[in-house]
Design a protein around this motif. Structure first.
Motif, PDB file in Angstrom:
ATOM      1  N   ALA A 158      40.743  39.079  33.540  1.00 44.28           N
ATOM      2  CA  ALA A 158      41.525  39.498  34.717  1.00 44.28           C
ATOM      3  C   ALA A 158      41.810  38.304  35.618  1.00 44.28           C
ATOM      4  O   ALA A 158      42.915  38.163  36.146  1.00 44.28           O
ATOM      5  CB  ALA A 158      40.779  40.577  35.494  1.00 44.28           C
ATOM      6  N   LEU A 159      40.803  37.409  35.765  1.00 44.99           N
ATOM      7  CA  LEU A 159      40.985  36.233  36.625  1.00 44.99           C
ATOM      8  C   LEU A 159      42.057  35.292  36.071  1.00 44.99           C
ATOM      9  O   LEU A 159      42.622  34.502  36.819  1.00 44.99           O
ATOM     10  CB  LEU A 159      39.655  35.475  36.765  1.00 44.99           C
ATOM     11  CG  LEU A 159      38.634  36.083  37.721  1.00 44.99           C
ATOM     12  CD1 LEU A 159      37.348  35.264  37.698  1.00 44.99           C
ATOM     13  CD2 LEU A 159      39.191  36.165  39.138  1.00 44.99           C
ATOM     14  N   GLU A 160      42.314  35.366  34.761  1.00 49.84           N
ATOM     15  CA  GLU A 160      43.386  34.541  34.190  1.00 49.84           C
ATOM     16  C   GLU A 160      44.758  35.113  34.554  1.00 49.84           C
ATOM     17  O   GLU A 160      45.768  34.430  34.463  1.00 49.84           O
ATOM     18  CB  GLU A 160      43.233  34.462  32.659  1.00 49.84           C
ATOM     19  CG  GLU A 160      41.978  33.701  32.244  1.00 49.84           C
ATOM     20  CD  GLU A 160      41.603  33.890  30.775  1.00 49.84           C
ATOM     21  OE1 GLU A 160      40.610  33.280  30.347  1.00 49.84           O
ATOM     22  OE2 GLU A 160      42.291  34.659  30.060  1.00 49.84           O
ATOM     23  N   ILE A 161      44.768  36.390  34.931  1.00 50.09           N
ATOM     24  CA  ILE A 161      46.029  37.051  35.285  1.00 50.09           C
ATOM     25  C   ILE A 161      46.260  36.988  36.797  1.00 50.09           C
ATOM     26  O   ILE A 161      47.364  36.758  37.263  1.00 50.09           O
ATOM     27  CB  ILE A 161      46.027  38.500  34.757  1.00 50.09           C
ATOM     28  CG1 ILE A 161      46.018  38.481  33.214  1.00 50.09           C
ATOM     29  CG2 ILE A 161      47.231  39.287  35.278  1.00 50.09           C
ATOM     30  CD1 ILE A 161      45.604  39.783  32.579  1.00 50.09           C
ATOM     31  N   THR A 162      45.198  37.193  37.554  1.00 47.73           N
ATOM     32  CA  THR A 162      45.289  37.083  39.017  1.00 47.73           C
ATOM     33  C   THR A 162      43.965  36.565  39.577  1.00 47.73           C
ATOM     34  O   THR A 162      42.902  37.016  39.146  1.00 47.73           O
ATOM     35  CB  THR A 162      45.616  38.435  39.682  1.00 47.73           C
ATOM     36  OG1 THR A 162      45.487  38.279  41.106  1.00 47.73           O
ATOM     37  CG2 THR A 162      44.697  39.552  39.219  1.00 47.73           C
ATOM     38  N   PRO A 163      44.025  35.626  40.523  1.00 48.83           N
ATOM     39  CA  PRO A 163      42.778  35.177  41.152  1.00 48.83           C
ATOM     40  C   PRO A 163      42.244  36.215  42.140  1.00 48.83           C
ATOM     41  O   PRO A 163      41.113  36.108  42.608  1.00 48.83           O
ATOM     42  CB  PRO A 163      43.199  33.899  41.876  1.00 48.83           C
ATOM     43  CG  PRO A 163      44.662  34.080  42.148  1.00 48.83           C
ATOM     44  CD  PRO A 163      45.205  34.931  41.045  1.00 48.83           C
ATOM     45  N   ASN A 164      43.070  37.213  42.433  1.00 47.77           N
ATOM     46  CA  ASN A 164      42.734  38.165  43.485  1.00 47.77           C
ATOM     47  C   ASN A 164      41.999  39.372  42.904  1.00 47.77           C
ATOM     48  O   ASN A 164      42.604  40.393  42.562  1.00 47.77           O
ATOM     49  CB  ASN A 164      44.014  38.589  44.216  1.00 47.77           C
ATOM     50  CG  ASN A 164      43.700  39.204  45.565  1.00 47.77           C
ATOM     51  OD1 ASN A 164      42.581  39.673  45.800  1.00 47.77           O
ATOM     52  ND2 ASN A 164      44.670  39.221  46.443  1.00 47.77           N
ATOM     53  N   LEU A 165      40.683  39.200  42.750  1.00 48.35           N
ATOM     54  CA  LEU A 165      39.825  40.222  42.161  1.00 48.35           C
ATOM     55  C   LEU A 165      38.744  40.593  43.170  1.00 48.35           C
ATOM     56  O   LEU A 165      38.017  39.724  43.642  1.00 48.35           O
ATOM     57  CB  LEU A 165      39.184  39.663  40.885  1.00 48.35           C
ATOM     58  CG  LEU A 165      38.019  40.444  40.269  1.00 48.35           C
ATOM     59  CD1 LEU A 165      38.474  41.806  39.754  1.00 48.35           C
ATOM     60  CD2 LEU A 165      37.393  39.638  39.123  1.00 48.35           C
ATOM     61  N   VAL A 166      38.665  41.867  43.493  1.00 48.30           N
ATOM     62  CA  VAL A 166      37.635  42.336  44.432  1.00 48.30           C
ATOM     63  C   VAL A 166      36.687  43.253  43.667  1.00 48.30           C
ATOM     64  O   VAL A 166      37.104  44.273  43.104  1.00 48.30           O
ATOM     65  CB  VAL A 166      38.268  43.067  45.633  1.00 48.30           C
ATOM     66  CG1 VAL A 166      37.187  43.546  46.586  1.00 48.30           C
ATOM     67  CG2 VAL A 166      39.247  42.144  46.357  1.00 48.30           C
TER      68      VAL A 166
END
Ligand SMILES: [Mn+2]
Length: 293
Positions: A158-166
């Motif tokens: 997921a972090l490879e797709i978006t840095p915005n992970l909560v």
């Protein structure tokens, strides 16, 4: 899955057509599960119990099914994790589950299925952020079996797709998970934080998310007392009311573009977990409509 034709709520055809707002995609896959098996049966059981629910939400009185719920045919599991990931991505694209006016809710199946869904979602919503409810941070670069496509690596993908992970509800992680986010105090929102100061935790969650949000809910985010039917239960989890209050606030503040509910592993003779999962799916629809009123 035994019943290929089961649908969410078993609605009459006028509420299950192409223009339905909600699209349910069942993915009965458990290719890289390392401990207790059974999550492949999750989607079928959630659909089977869904029509035992009443059609009116107890909190808002919303008849959540009225904008239509279209249940797609379950995805046939592939022989390898890599093939499964590709099949999920292709199915999401083919059915255009991420498009304006539509909210997909995928039923798992193990958590790895979120990665290809996010890949498809980001093509429609490049600025999306991810809100994860989970006991585990799932940030390993790779993990056997499955390697990079392991359920234990899904949020690294997921972090490879978006840095915005909560990440909410986290209470189980490795050295490697921590190394991925040295600013872990900023990234993980733990059950104790939520219990100690709910409003502060909620402000942090909504403050860190971008406007477009994909929600992934691993059922083990809940305390095992609420959802015992999961592969790797962890004590000290979230309550039903904590999760639903967070969801309601996020729907109010943001635009939720899709969701998944994964890792339901039904216990024979015990239906608590799949009933909770089915009601959770309904709540996603309820809060979606409550937010637009
Ligand atoms: Mn988990």
């Amino acid at each position: 899955m035994k019943d290929q034709n089961a649908t969410f709520l078993e609605l009459p055809p006028e509420y299950t057509g192409e223009t339905s707002r909600y699209v349910i995609l069942p993915i009965p896959y458990e290719g890289t599960v390392c401990f207790e098996k059974g999550t492949a049966a999750g989607p079928e059981r959630i659909l089977a119990v869904s029509d035992q629910m009443e059609y009116i939400d107890e909190e808002t009185f919303i008849e959540f099914w009225k904008p239509g719920i279209r249940t797609l045919k379950p995805l046939t599991p592939e022989p390898t994790p890599r093939a499964e990931m590709e099949a999920i991505y292709k199915r999401a694209k083919k059915e255009s589950i991420f498009s304006e006016g539509r909210m997909p809710i995928t039923l798992g199946g193990e958590h790895s299925i979120t990665a290809p869904l996010l890949r498809a979602a980001a093509e429609t919503y490049p600025d999306l952020s991810v809100l994860q409810f989970d006991a585990h941070s799932d940030l390993r670069e790779s993990f056997p079996p499955g390697g990079r496509d392991s359920h234990a690596s899904v949020m690294r993908r997921a972090l490879e797709i978006t840095p915005n992970l909560v990440q909410v509800g986290i209470r189980s992680f490795s050295e490697e998970d921590l190394a991925v986010c040295p600013d872990r105090v900023r990234r993980f929102i733990t059950p104790s934080q939520i219990e100690d100061d709910f409003d502060a935790a909620l402000t942090e969650i909504t403050g860190r998310l971008s406007d477009k949000v994909y929600i992934t809910i691993d059922m083990d985010a809940f305390d095992p007392a609420f959802a015992p039917g999961v592969g790797t239960p962890e004590p000290g989890g979230l309550t039903w009311r904590q999760v639903t209050k967070i969801l309601r606030a996020v729907f109010q503040a943001k635009k939720v573009i899709g969701a998944d509910v994964v890792e339901t592993a039904p216990i024979p003779g015990q239906v608590v977990t799949e009933f909770l999962a089915a009601r959770l799916v309904a709540k996603l629809m309820v809060y979606d409509q409550a937010a637009s009123r």
